[in-house]
Enzyme design. Structure first.
Site, PDB file in Angstrom:
ATOM      1  N   SER A   1       0.847  -1.190   0.000  1.00  0.00           N
ATOM      2  CA  SER A   1       0.000   0.000   0.000  1.00  0.00           C
ATOM      3  C   SER A   1       0.880   1.238   0.000  1.00  0.00           C
ATOM      4  CB  SER A   1      -0.899   0.026   1.240  1.00  0.00           C
ATOM      5  OG  SER A   1      -1.536   1.282   1.387  1.00  0.00           O
ATOM      6  N   TYR A  19      -0.875  -0.465  10.838  1.00  0.00           N
ATOM      7  CA  TYR A  19      -1.152  -0.786   9.443  1.00  0.00           C
ATOM      8  C   TYR A  19       0.002  -0.352   8.547  1.00  0.00           C
ATOM      9  CZ  TYR A  19      -3.403  -0.955   4.875  1.00  0.00           C
ATOM     10  OH  TYR A  19      -3.694  -1.225   3.560  1.00  0.00           O
TER      11      TYR A  19
END
Length: 234
Positions: A81, A107
């Site tokens: 990501s 994350y």
């Protein structure tokens, strides 16, 4: 060309389940796409006690890839990501056993780990003379079921800012099928225009830190108990 689809259960948040799954694979595997992921929420832990995002997004995929590697013939694609650019790997406390837990921090750490894993895996494949390649992908913001976790506001604005599942799959398919150099980082292009398709990009400088990647690899081996068997025939 017609084909068949077989669905099997795999829980990447449980290393015993990962081992059990791999024990059912007997044929060569052309391509592995590490696409599972969790994001946000309160502090939760995997069956092995790892912080859930780091344990699932990175360690689960690390274990799965390591166990499958002797059977992989072509490439490993790991979904990362753009959030990796905000990530920092805390090698002393990756599972938030001592530091204050922040879901976004966890994350971003897990997504940075995905890119460091890809780079280190490719370096080790190259060193062994293996033809297998490792790629990472940023699919963009995709309207998957994860959006539902963020409430009615996210669901309302989602169609405006995120891609459909079909659009989100394009960078993964590109990384899985195109003749790319090992270690490529494929990102989703703009949603419209001449360059709207997947593109190659350069990850952050931290994601290319070879020393950090090697240290994370060593830590991941220790936490999972998985050692990669890499040979020229992989």
């Amino acid at each position: 060309m017609p084909g068949t689809i077989e669905i099997r259960r795999l829980d990447l948040a449980d290393l015993a389940a990962v081992r059990s799954y791999v024990a059912t694979i007997f044929e060569p595997v052309d391509i592995v796409i590490n696409n599972a992921g969790v994001i946000g929420g309160r502090l939760r832990r995997t069956a092995d006690g790892f912080e859930l995002q780091f344990g699932t997004n990175h360690l689960g995929h690390f274990a799965l890839t390591g166990l499958l590697l002797p059977m992989i013939t072509d490439r490993v694609v790991t979904v990362a990501s753009v959030a990796h650019r905000h990530g920092r790997i805390d090698l002393a406390d990756p599972n938030f056993d001592h530091r204050r837990y922040r879901a976004g921090t966890a994350y971003a750490q897990s997504k940075l780990a995905n890119l460091l894993f890809t780079q280190e895996l490719q370096a080790r494949l190259d060193a062994a003379g293996s033809p297998v390649r490792a790629h990472a992908v940023h699919p963009g913001a995709v309207a998957s079921g994860i959006v539902d976790r963020f409430g009615p506001i996210a669901r309302a604005i989602g169609p405006v800012i995120v891609r459909s599942s079909a659009e989100g799959a394009l960078p993964l398919l590109y990384a899985a099928t195109q003749p790319l150099p090992g270690g490529s980082y494929v990102v989703a292009g703009p949603r419209h225009g001449a360059n709207s398709g997947p593109n190659l990009s350069r990850p952050s400088a931290t994601a290319l830190d070879r020393e950090l990647a090697a240290d994370l690899w060593t830590l991941s081996e220790r936490l999972t108990g998985i050692r990669f068997a890499i040979s020229s025939a992989s």
